[in-house]
Design an enzyme around this catalytic site. Structure first.
Site, PDB file in Angstrom:
ATOM      1  N   CYS A   7       0.849  -1.201   0.000  1.00 14.74           N
ATOM      2  CA  CYS A   7       0.000   0.000   0.000  1.00 14.74           C
ATOM      3  C   CYS A   7       0.883   1.248   0.000  1.00 14.74           C
ATOM      4  O   CYS A   7       0.594   2.221  -0.705  1.00 14.74           O
ATOM      5  CB  CYS A   7      -0.936   0.007   1.207  1.00 14.74           C
ATOM      6  SG  CYS A   7      -2.378  -1.068   1.048  1.00 14.74           S
ATOM      7  N   ASP A  30      10.893  -6.581  -8.133  1.00 16.82           N
ATOM      8  CA  ASP A  30      11.092  -7.182  -6.813  1.00 16.82           C
ATOM      9  C   ASP A  30      12.454  -6.747  -6.273  1.00 16.82           C
ATOM     10  O   ASP A  30      13.453  -6.751  -7.003  1.00 16.82           O
ATOM     11  CB  ASP A  30      11.000  -8.708  -6.913  1.00 16.82           C
ATOM     12  CG  ASP A  30      10.817  -9.356  -5.552  1.00 16.82           C
ATOM     13  OD1 ASP A  30       9.746  -9.939  -5.316  1.00 16.82           O
ATOM     14  OD2 ASP A  30      11.739  -9.281  -4.721  1.00 16.82           O
ATOM     15  N   HIS A  46      -6.195  -2.832  -1.209  1.00 16.33           N
ATOM     16  CA  HIS A  46      -5.607  -3.813  -0.283  1.00 16.33           C
ATOM     17  C   HIS A  46      -6.491  -5.056  -0.208  1.00 16.33           C
ATOM     18  O   HIS A  46      -7.548  -5.052   0.406  1.00 16.33           O
ATOM     19  CB  HIS A  46      -5.426  -3.216   1.112  1.00 16.33           C
ATOM     20  CG  HIS A  46      -4.735  -4.156   2.057  1.00 16.33           C
ATOM     21  ND1 HIS A  46      -3.373  -4.248   2.160  1.00 16.33           N
ATOM     22  CD2 HIS A  46      -5.240  -5.085   2.906  1.00 16.33           C
ATOM     23  CE1 HIS A  46      -3.057  -5.178   3.047  1.00 16.33           C
ATOM     24  NE2 HIS A  46      -4.179  -5.701   3.511  1.00 16.33           N
ATOM     25  N   HIS A 100      -0.292 -10.078  -4.603  1.00 16.72           N
ATOM     26  CA  HIS A 100       0.685  -9.699  -5.641  1.00 16.72           C
ATOM     27  C   HIS A 100       0.996 -10.909  -6.494  1.00 16.72           C
ATOM     28  O   HIS A 100       1.050 -12.040  -5.999  1.00 16.72           O
ATOM     29  CB  HIS A 100       1.972  -9.141  -5.016  1.00 16.72           C
ATOM     30  CG  HIS A 100       2.593 -10.019  -3.970  1.00 16.72           C
ATOM     31  ND1 HIS A 100       2.114 -10.085  -2.678  1.00 16.72           N
ATOM     32  CD2 HIS A 100       3.645 -10.883  -4.015  1.00 16.72           C
ATOM     33  CE1 HIS A 100       2.849 -10.935  -1.974  1.00 16.72           C
ATOM     34  NE2 HIS A 100       3.784 -11.445  -2.781  1.00 16.72           N
ATOM     35  N   HIS A 102       3.845 -12.555  -8.757  1.00 20.89           N
ATOM     36  CA  HIS A 102       5.241 -12.556  -9.166  1.00 20.89           C
ATOM     37  C   HIS A 102       5.293 -12.890 -10.655  1.00 20.89           C
ATOM     38  O   HIS A 102       4.596 -13.815 -11.101  1.00 20.89           O
ATOM     39  CB  HIS A 102       6.028 -13.647  -8.433  1.00 20.89           C
ATOM     40  CG  HIS A 102       6.161 -13.449  -6.957  1.00 20.89           C
ATOM     41  ND1 HIS A 102       7.322 -12.963  -6.388  1.00 20.89           N
ATOM     42  CD2 HIS A 102       5.311 -13.684  -5.929  1.00 20.89           C
ATOM     43  CE1 HIS A 102       7.176 -12.916  -5.064  1.00 20.89           C
ATOM     44  NE2 HIS A 102       5.966 -13.355  -4.759  1.00 20.89           N
TER      45      HIS A 102
HETATM   46  P1  5GP Z   1       5.804 -13.194  -1.009  1.00 22.77           P
HETATM   47  O1  5GP Z   1       6.684 -14.194  -0.326  1.00 22.77           O
HETATM   48  O2  5GP Z   1       4.942 -12.425  -0.043  1.00 22.77           O
HETATM   49  O3  5GP Z   1       5.020 -13.811  -2.140  1.00 22.77           O
HETATM   50  O4  5GP Z   1       6.778 -12.204  -1.720  1.00 22.77           O
HETATM   51  C1  5GP Z   1       6.980 -10.892  -1.342  1.00 22.77           C
HETATM   52  C2  5GP Z   1       7.997 -10.324  -2.323  1.00 22.77           C
HETATM   53  O5  5GP Z   1       8.069  -8.940  -2.115  1.00 22.77           O
HETATM   54  C3  5GP Z   1       9.408 -10.899  -2.141  1.00 22.77           C
HETATM   55  O6  5GP Z   1       9.842 -11.465  -3.366  1.00 22.77           O
HETATM   56  C4  5GP Z   1      10.227  -9.679  -1.722  1.00 22.77           C
HETATM   57  O7  5GP Z   1      11.533  -9.688  -2.269  1.00 22.77           O
HETATM   58  C5  5GP Z   1       9.401  -8.521  -2.236  1.00 22.77           C
HETATM   59  N1  5GP Z   1       9.527  -7.325  -1.427  1.00 22.77           N
HETATM   60  C6  5GP Z   1       9.414  -7.247  -0.074  1.00 22.77           C
HETATM   61  N2  5GP Z   1       9.550  -5.979   0.335  1.00 22.77           N
HETATM   62  C7  5GP Z   1       9.757  -5.233  -0.783  1.00 22.77           C
HETATM   63  C8  5GP Z   1       9.969  -3.835  -0.995  1.00 22.77           C
HETATM   64  O8  5GP Z   1      10.000  -3.015  -0.070  1.00 22.77           O
HETATM   65  N3  5GP Z   1      10.135  -3.430  -2.281  1.00 22.77           N
HETATM   66  C9  5GP Z   1      10.106  -4.302  -3.333  1.00 22.77           C
HETATM   67  N4  5GP Z   1      10.284  -3.794  -4.562  1.00 22.77           N
HETATM   68  N5  5GP Z   1       9.896  -5.625  -3.167  1.00 22.77           N
HETATM   69  C10 5GP Z   1       9.727  -6.085  -1.901  1.00 22.77           C
HETATM   70 ZN    ZN Z   2      -1.796  -3.309   1.286  1.00 26.68          ZN
END
Ligand code: 5GP
Ligand code: ZN
Length: 114
Positions: A7, A30, A46, A100, A102
């Site tokens: 957010c 990422d 959200h 999100h 990927h």
């Molecule tokens: P999840 O495990 O929740 O599917 O993945 C979260 C992703 O968000 C991870 O790949 C992590 O590297 C990425 N991430 C976490 N914090 C940040 C941030 O502050 N900025 C960016 N650009 N990516 C983030």
């Molecule tokens: Zn959020």
């Protein structure tokens, strides 16, 4: 959500390399890339995870996939093949509790995933 990092990125309160943004959807790289190209596509709204989508989000979901395609083509990973995934909950190690997708590409993807 005040404390949610995605957010905050969507509101421009946190740095990120934005690749695409409109009123509903943003895409950014990422911070810890797992492939030569690794970006995230995120609704501004959200929503905790894919399990929290409702029928009213159908248009939003469709927009998300349009953005995935647009950015993947711009990043030159669409033609060669790529991976789209969304983690849900603890066992999948969903760290950020804001929906999100990927998008990974630029190398051979392995199956089964880790
Ligand atoms: P999840 O495990 O929740 O599917 O993945 C979260 C992703 O968000 C991870 O790949 C992590 O590297 C990425 N991430 C976490 N914090 C940040 C941030 O502050 N900025 C960016 N650009 N990516 C983030
Ligand atoms: Zn959020």
């Amino acid at each position: 959500m005040d404390e949610c990092i995605f957010c905050k990125i969507a509101r421009g309160e946190m740095e990120s390399e934005i690749l695409y943004a409109d009123e509903e959807v943003i895409a950014f790289r990422d911070i810890n890339p797992q492939a030569p190209v690794h970006f995230l596509v995120v609704p501004r709204k959200h929503i905790v995870s894919a399990l929290d989508l409702s029928p009213g989000d159908a248009g939003l979901l469709s927009r998300i996939f349009e953005v995935i395609k647009t950015v993947a083509e711009k990043e030159d990973i669409a033609a060669s093949g790529m991976r789209i995934l969304t983690n849900v909950g603890r066992a999948a190690e969903q760290i950020v509790l804001h929906l999100h997708f990927h998008v990974l590409g630029g190398r051979r993807m392995h199956w089964p995933p880790g």
